[in-house]
Design a protein around this motif. Structure first.
Motif, PDB file in Angstrom:
ATOM      1  N   PRO A 148      23.198 -29.362  73.363  1.00  0.00           N
ATOM      2  CA  PRO A 148      24.550 -29.196  72.818  1.00  0.00           C
ATOM      3  C   PRO A 148      25.521 -28.945  73.968  1.00  0.00           C
ATOM      4  CG  PRO A 148      23.327 -27.155  72.582  1.00  0.00           C
ATOM      5  CD  PRO A 148      22.366 -28.162  73.186  1.00  0.00           C
ATOM      6  N   ILE A 149      26.593 -29.702  74.053  1.00  0.00           N
ATOM      7  CA  ILE A 149      27.520 -29.531  75.167  1.00  0.00           C
ATOM      8  C   ILE A 149      28.855 -28.920  74.732  1.00  0.00           C
ATOM      9  CG2 ILE A 149      26.523 -31.341  76.606  1.00  0.00           C
ATOM     10  CD1 ILE A 149      28.763 -33.206  75.615  1.00  0.00           C
ATOM     11  N   GLU A 150      29.209 -29.095  73.465  1.00  0.00           N
ATOM     12  CA  GLU A 150      30.458 -28.508  72.954  1.00  0.00           C
ATOM     13  C   GLU A 150      30.311 -28.231  71.469  1.00  0.00           C
ATOM     14  OE1 GLU A 150      34.212 -30.385  73.714  1.00  0.00           O
ATOM     15  OE2 GLU A 150      33.685 -30.913  75.772  1.00  0.00           O
ATOM     16  N   CYS A 151      31.160 -27.326  70.987  1.00  0.00           N
ATOM     17  CA  CYS A 151      31.206 -27.031  69.561  1.00  0.00           C
ATOM     18  C   CYS A 151      32.657 -27.062  69.104  1.00  0.00           C
ATOM     19  CB  CYS A 151      30.605 -25.654  69.268  1.00  0.00           C
ATOM     20  SG  CYS A 151      30.735 -25.160  67.534  1.00  0.00           S
ATOM     21  N   ASN A 152      32.896 -27.694  67.972  1.00  0.00           N
ATOM     22  CA  ASN A 152      34.218 -27.684  67.352  1.00  0.00           C
ATOM     23  C   ASN A 152      34.106 -26.930  66.032  1.00  0.00           C
ATOM     24  OD1 ASN A 152      35.540 -29.422  69.318  1.00  0.00           O
ATOM     25  ND2 ASN A 152      34.264 -31.048  68.498  1.00  0.00           N
ATOM     26  N   PRO A 153      34.604 -25.696  65.977  1.00  0.00           N
ATOM     27  CA  PRO A 153      34.486 -24.907  64.739  1.00  0.00           C
ATOM     28  C   PRO A 153      35.551 -25.312  63.724  1.00  0.00           C
ATOM     29  CG  PRO A 153      35.597 -23.622  66.417  1.00  0.00           C
ATOM     30  CD  PRO A 153      35.225 -24.924  67.068  1.00  0.00           C
ATOM     31  N   ARG A 154      35.535 -26.570  63.353  1.00  0.00           N
ATOM     32  CA  ARG A 154      36.514 -27.134  62.412  1.00  0.00           C
ATOM     33  C   ARG A 154      35.962 -28.450  61.872  1.00  0.00           C
ATOM     34  NH1 ARG A 154      38.275 -26.876  67.487  1.00  0.00           N
ATOM     35  NH2 ARG A 154      38.431 -28.802  68.693  1.00  0.00           N
ATOM     36  N   ALA A 155      36.639 -28.992  60.889  1.00  0.00           N
ATOM     37  CA  ALA A 155      36.182 -30.242  60.268  1.00  0.00           C
ATOM     38  C   ALA A 155      36.242 -31.386  61.272  1.00  0.00           C
ATOM     39  CB  ALA A 155      37.038 -30.555  59.051  1.00  0.00           C
ATOM     40  N   HIS A 156      35.316 -32.313  61.131  1.00  0.00           N
ATOM     41  CA  HIS A 156      35.234 -33.483  61.997  1.00  0.00           C
ATOM     42  C   HIS A 156      35.595 -34.715  61.172  1.00  0.00           C
ATOM     43  CE1 HIS A 156      33.624 -36.456  64.794  1.00  0.00           C
ATOM     44  NE2 HIS A 156      33.392 -35.501  65.670  1.00  0.00           N
ATOM     45  N   THR A 157      36.190 -35.704  61.816  1.00  0.00           N
ATOM     46  CA  THR A 157      36.557 -36.935  61.111  1.00  0.00           C
ATOM     47  C   THR A 157      35.344 -37.634  60.512  1.00  0.00           C
ATOM     48  OG1 THR A 157      38.407 -37.186  62.661  1.00  0.00           O
ATOM     49  CG2 THR A 157      37.858 -39.099  61.319  1.00  0.00           C
ATOM     50  N   ALA A 158      34.148 -37.304  61.006  1.00  0.00           N
ATOM     51  CA  ALA A 158      32.918 -37.889  60.457  1.00  0.00           C
ATOM     52  C   ALA A 158      32.736 -37.556  58.982  1.00  0.00           C
ATOM     53  CB  ALA A 158      31.703 -37.411  61.251  1.00  0.00           C
ATOM     54  N   VAL A 159      33.559 -36.671  58.432  1.00  0.00           N
ATOM     55  CA  VAL A 159      33.483 -36.347  57.009  1.00  0.00           C
ATOM     56  C   VAL A 159      33.773 -37.580  56.149  1.00  0.00           C
ATOM     57  CG1 VAL A 159      35.896 -35.659  56.657  1.00  0.00           C
ATOM     58  CG2 VAL A 159      34.090 -34.555  55.325  1.00  0.00           C
ATOM     59  N   VAL A 160      34.420 -38.611  56.728  1.00  0.00           N
ATOM     60  CA  VAL A 160      34.676 -39.843  55.962  1.00  0.00           C
ATOM     61  C   VAL A 160      33.374 -40.513  55.528  1.00  0.00           C
ATOM     62  CG1 VAL A 160      36.891 -40.293  57.098  1.00  0.00           C
ATOM     63  CG2 VAL A 160      34.799 -41.304  58.042  1.00  0.00           C
ATOM     64  N   LEU A 161      32.290 -40.218  56.213  1.00  0.00           N
ATOM     65  CA  LEU A 161      31.016 -40.860  55.920  1.00  0.00           C
ATOM     66  C   LEU A 161      30.398 -40.392  54.598  1.00  0.00           C
ATOM     67  CD1 LEU A 161      29.585 -40.714  59.550  1.00  0.00           C
ATOM     68  CD2 LEU A 161      30.297 -42.782  58.335  1.00  0.00           C
ATOM     69  N   PHE A 162      30.981 -39.354  53.982  1.00  0.00           N
ATOM     70  CA  PHE A 162      30.462 -38.849  52.714  1.00  0.00           C
ATOM     71  C   PHE A 162      31.084 -39.581  51.518  1.00  0.00           C
ATOM     72  CE2 PHE A 162      29.564 -35.438  55.668  1.00  0.00           C
ATOM     73  CZ  PHE A 162      28.334 -34.964  55.254  1.00  0.00           C
ATOM     74  N   GLN A 163      31.371 -40.846  51.680  1.00  0.00           N
ATOM     75  CA  GLN A 163      31.962 -41.644  50.607  1.00  0.00           C
ATOM     76  C   GLN A 163      31.019 -41.729  49.414  1.00  0.00           C
ATOM     77  OE1 GLN A 163      34.973 -42.821  50.665  1.00  0.00           O
ATOM     78  NE2 GLN A 163      35.024 -44.190  48.906  1.00  0.00           N
ATOM     79  N   GLY A 164      31.584 -41.541  48.204  1.00  0.00           N
ATOM     80  CA  GLY A 164      30.786 -41.648  46.991  1.00  0.00           C
ATOM     81  C   GLY A 164      30.014 -40.392  46.640  1.00  0.00           C
ATOM     82  N   LEU A 165      30.226 -39.317  47.382  1.00  0.00           N
ATOM     83  CA  LEU A 165      29.492 -38.067  47.141  1.00  0.00           C
ATOM     84  C   LEU A 165      30.441 -36.931  46.764  1.00  0.00           C
ATOM     85  CD1 LEU A 165      27.016 -38.296  50.172  1.00  0.00           C
ATOM     86  CD2 LEU A 165      26.452 -38.657  47.763  1.00  0.00           C
ATOM     87  N   SER A 166      31.542 -37.274  46.111  1.00  0.00           N
ATOM     88  CA  SER A 166      32.583 -36.279  45.836  1.00  0.00           C
ATOM     89  C   SER A 166      32.084 -35.111  44.998  1.00  0.00           C
ATOM     90  CB  SER A 166      33.769 -36.941  45.141  1.00  0.00           C
ATOM     91  OG  SER A 166      34.410 -37.848  46.002  1.00  0.00           O
ATOM     92  N   SER A 167      31.304 -35.388  43.964  1.00  0.00           N
ATOM     93  CA  SER A 167      30.806 -34.314  43.101  1.00  0.00           C
ATOM     94  C   SER A 167      29.907 -33.357  43.873  1.00  0.00           C
ATOM     95  CB  SER A 167      30.047 -34.911  41.907  1.00  0.00           C
ATOM     96  OG  SER A 167      29.507 -33.896  41.097  1.00  0.00           O
ATOM     97  N   ASP A 168      28.955 -33.920  44.623  1.00  0.00           N
ATOM     98  CA  ASP A 168      28.038 -33.083  45.400  1.00  0.00           C
ATOM     99  C   ASP A 168      28.781 -32.311  46.490  1.00  0.00           C
ATOM    100  OD1 ASP A 168      26.011 -34.045  43.845  1.00  0.00           O
ATOM    101  OD2 ASP A 168      25.226 -35.446  45.332  1.00  0.00           O
ATOM    102  N   MET A 169      29.702 -32.975  47.176  1.00  0.00           N
ATOM    103  CA  MET A 169      30.467 -32.316  48.236  1.00  0.00           C
ATOM    104  C   MET A 169      31.325 -31.183  47.671  1.00  0.00           C
ATOM    105  SD  MET A 169      30.008 -33.336  51.380  1.00  0.00           S
ATOM    106  CE  MET A 169      31.553 -33.220  52.303  1.00  0.00           C
ATOM    107  N   SER A 170      32.008 -31.453  46.562  1.00  0.00           N
ATOM    108  CA  SER A 170      32.847 -30.431  45.946  1.00  0.00           C
ATOM    109  C   SER A 170      32.021 -29.212  45.557  1.00  0.00           C
ATOM    110  CB  SER A 170      33.541 -31.013  44.712  1.00  0.00           C
ATOM    111  OG  SER A 170      34.247 -30.012  44.005  1.00  0.00           O
ATOM    112  N   ASN A 171      30.871 -29.443  44.952  1.00  0.00           N
ATOM    113  CA  ASN A 171      30.006 -28.334  44.560  1.00  0.00           C
ATOM    114  C   ASN A 171      29.513 -27.538  45.761  1.00  0.00           C
ATOM    115  OD1 ASN A 171      30.119 -28.769  41.770  1.00  0.00           O
ATOM    116  ND2 ASN A 171      28.568 -30.371  41.884  1.00  0.00           N
ATOM    117  N   ALA A 172      29.225 -28.249  46.847  1.00  0.00           N
ATOM    118  CA  ALA A 172      28.778 -27.564  48.068  1.00  0.00           C
ATOM    119  C   ALA A 172      29.869 -26.642  48.595  1.00  0.00           C
ATOM    120  CB  ALA A 172      28.390 -28.595  49.120  1.00  0.00           C
ATOM    121  N   TYR A 173      31.120 -27.113  48.610  1.00  0.00           N
ATOM    122  CA  TYR A 173      32.234 -26.280  49.072  1.00  0.00           C
ATOM    123  C   TYR A 173      32.459 -25.084  48.152  1.00  0.00           C
ATOM    124  CZ  TYR A 173      33.925 -29.287  52.839  1.00  0.00           C
ATOM    125  OH  TYR A 173      34.048 -29.972  54.026  1.00  0.00           O
TER     126      TYR A 173
END
Length: 513
Positions: free
Chosen positions: A367-392
């Motif tokens: 591990p070389i760096e940490c970003n304690p915030r949301a990453h743009t890679a969150v776009v990859l969770f397409q079609g998982l809105s129900s599961d993602m919402s429940n997780a949050y």
């Protein structure tokens, strides 16, 4: 790429040409905008042809929302998402909208130009936030978010802000959870500051008993030379501790081939106690990044993908691949060792070093760096809105001991995208893969073969990949981004004489120079 030493006329031409480019595509993009609305309003199809599939996509967001709200176990929550001007914030706002919840958006609006996310159909309301500054600190920023939470009776705050307000978001979290019933997807001040700074993150990682590259915090050229003179094999990279756009892309390896070259390179770096740097061991290998949602020290959502210094193309690693599983295991172990109060977005940058051994090729993960915030890679969770919402929403119901109230997920199941779409941003690719190479081709600094390769890649992305901002059922943020927001920022740069070298379309960040 322009630099701070480039003449003002070159910077003016850069801004003016991009404004003209926006005007050139305005008719086409406006037609796409209205066509998207027409498709979204088209009656439900009975067939399965191309037009029917497009029409179905145009209604996907509202359809998913209606289905979620019909569930007998559904309980609406009010969720505020900050940073909706960026793709990651807009994506999460759409996730909660599709899951049936009431979504409030908020963000900074630099130079008075409205951000694109404020026009998303996913938002019930939008609030403009005061940006932290040297004069007033974070006082107005904290007050703004607190006002939104109280006025809108918010259940959950999801922080998707950028690097400039990382620590301030930690301050907001602590105040919100003390004064209101609202929960926050955000680390506290101490945790955020520790993970945000490169040297303290490495120290934290090693203190947890996890592997990390050799890293030195340096505040003088003498300290740098002392480290370099004591090594015979290792090489290092200098990284600014603060936000330094001009130095961000400098990957010069130290020490240089000769002592004089090393001293010459160091002489150009502004380093002091007020402007510290880190000297980090250079790891030769492929770079990867991750995005994770952590609630109570447990990873609830995770994705990993190949990375670059300026990442504008997102392809998820297969979740069962050795690399993805190793990065997930590291993230889980890091979160677990940080304790039950560890809640927020957690993104790591990794380097994978390969070494030849008698038993074959050995891979080591650093591990070389940490970003304690949301990453743009969150776009990859397409079609998982129900599961993602429940997780949050697990952050709002710790008493359930992991059992979802609004969904079917139970226990410690982690939301991971399987075979998601690949993502790009059409504005970035049009300039970087077609127009800039065309200019280089005309000036004989690029071969025809390389130009054709770039055009072929652009067409591949256009036809087979998905734009990170555009949705058929929510097209206005995409149109606004390219025809109002960015032209407005370029006009501001001309009027203010600001210089920039690169922009990140997805995060709306301009890299000053």
């Amino acid at each position: 790429m322009l630099t701070g030493s480039s003449p003002p006329s070159a910077h003016f031409a850069q801004n003016a040409s991009l404004i003209l480019l926006s005007l050139f595509f305005l008719p086409l993009d406006t037609a796409i905008l209205f066509l998207s609305y027409a498709v979204s309003l088209r009656p439900s199809p009975f067939g399965y042809g191309p037009l029917e599939r497009i029409a179905a996509a145009g209604r996907s967001g509202p359809t998913m929302r209606r289905q979620a709200r019909r569930s007998p176990h559904f309980q609406q929550r009010t969720i505020v998402v900050t940073g909706v001007g960026m793709t990651k914030g807009l994506k999460l706002a759409r996730v909660f909208y599709e899951a049936g919840h009431r979504v409030i958006g908020a963000d900074f609006e630099p130079n008075g130009v409205p951000v694109s996310g404020r026009f998303s159909v996913a938002l019930a309301k939008f609030y403009s936030l005061s940006k932290p500054n040297a004069k007033d600190g974070a006082t107005h920023y904290i007050k703004d978010i607190l006002t939104v939470v109280i006025r809108e009776k918010v259940d959950l705050w999801v922080s998707c802000s950028g690097v400039a307000s990382a620590v301030e978001d930690g301050m907001v979290k602590e105040i919100l959870e003390k004064r209101t019933q609202c929960k926050a997807i955000q680390f506290d001040v101490t945790t955020t500051a520790t993970l945000h700074e490169k040297h303290s993150f490495i120290e934290k990682t090693t203190s947890l008993g996890l592997p990390a590259p050799e890293t030195h915090s340096v505040t003088s050229r003498h300290a740098v030379h002392k480290v370099l003179h004591n090594t015979e094999v290792k090489q290092y990279i200098m990284k600014s501790v603060g936000v330094d756009d001009a130095a961000r892309g400098d990957m010069t390896l130290l020490p240089r081939p000769t002592v004089s070259e090393t001293y010459q390179h160091m002489a150009a770096i502004k380093i002091s106690k007020d402007s510290p740097w880190v000297l980090q061991q250079y790891i030769k290998g492929e770079e990867y990044c991750t995005h994770a949602l952590v609630v109570g020290g447990e990873v609830k959502a995770f994705v990993a993908c190949p990375s670059l210094e300026l990442l504008m193309h997102y392809e998820a690693l297969p979740p069962k691949s050795a690399l993805s599983m190793a990065m997930l295991e590291f993230t889980q172990e890091f979160a677990r060792r940080c304790g039950i109060d560890f809640t927020g977005h957690l993104s790591f940058d990794f380097l994978v070093e390969e070494k030849a051994t008698p038993k074959g090729v050995e891979r080591s993960l650093y591990p070389i760096e940490c970003n304690p915030r949301a990453h743009t890679a969150v776009v990859l969770f397409q079609g998982l809105s129900s599961d993602m919402s429940n997780a949050y929403l697990e952050a709002t119901r710790p008493e359930t001991n992991g059992i979802m109230v609004n969904g079917d997920l139970k226990g410690n199941q982690i939301v991971i995208p399987h075979q998601p779409a690949k993502y790009y941003w059409i504005g970035h690719d049009l300039v970087s893969l077609v127009l800039q190479p065309l200019l280089h081709l005309l000036t004989l600094s690029l071969s025809l073969e390389e130009f054709v390769k770039g055009c072929a890649m652009f067409l591949q992305h256009l036809l087979l990949w998905k734009d990170g901002t555009y949705e058929v059922w929510d097209p206005l943020p995409w149109w606004w981004l390219y025809h109002v927001y960015w032209p407005g920022q370029f006009v501001a740069c001309i009027l203010q004489g600001r210089k920039w070298s690169r922009i990140n379309v997805s995060t709306t960040k301009m890299f000053g120079c």
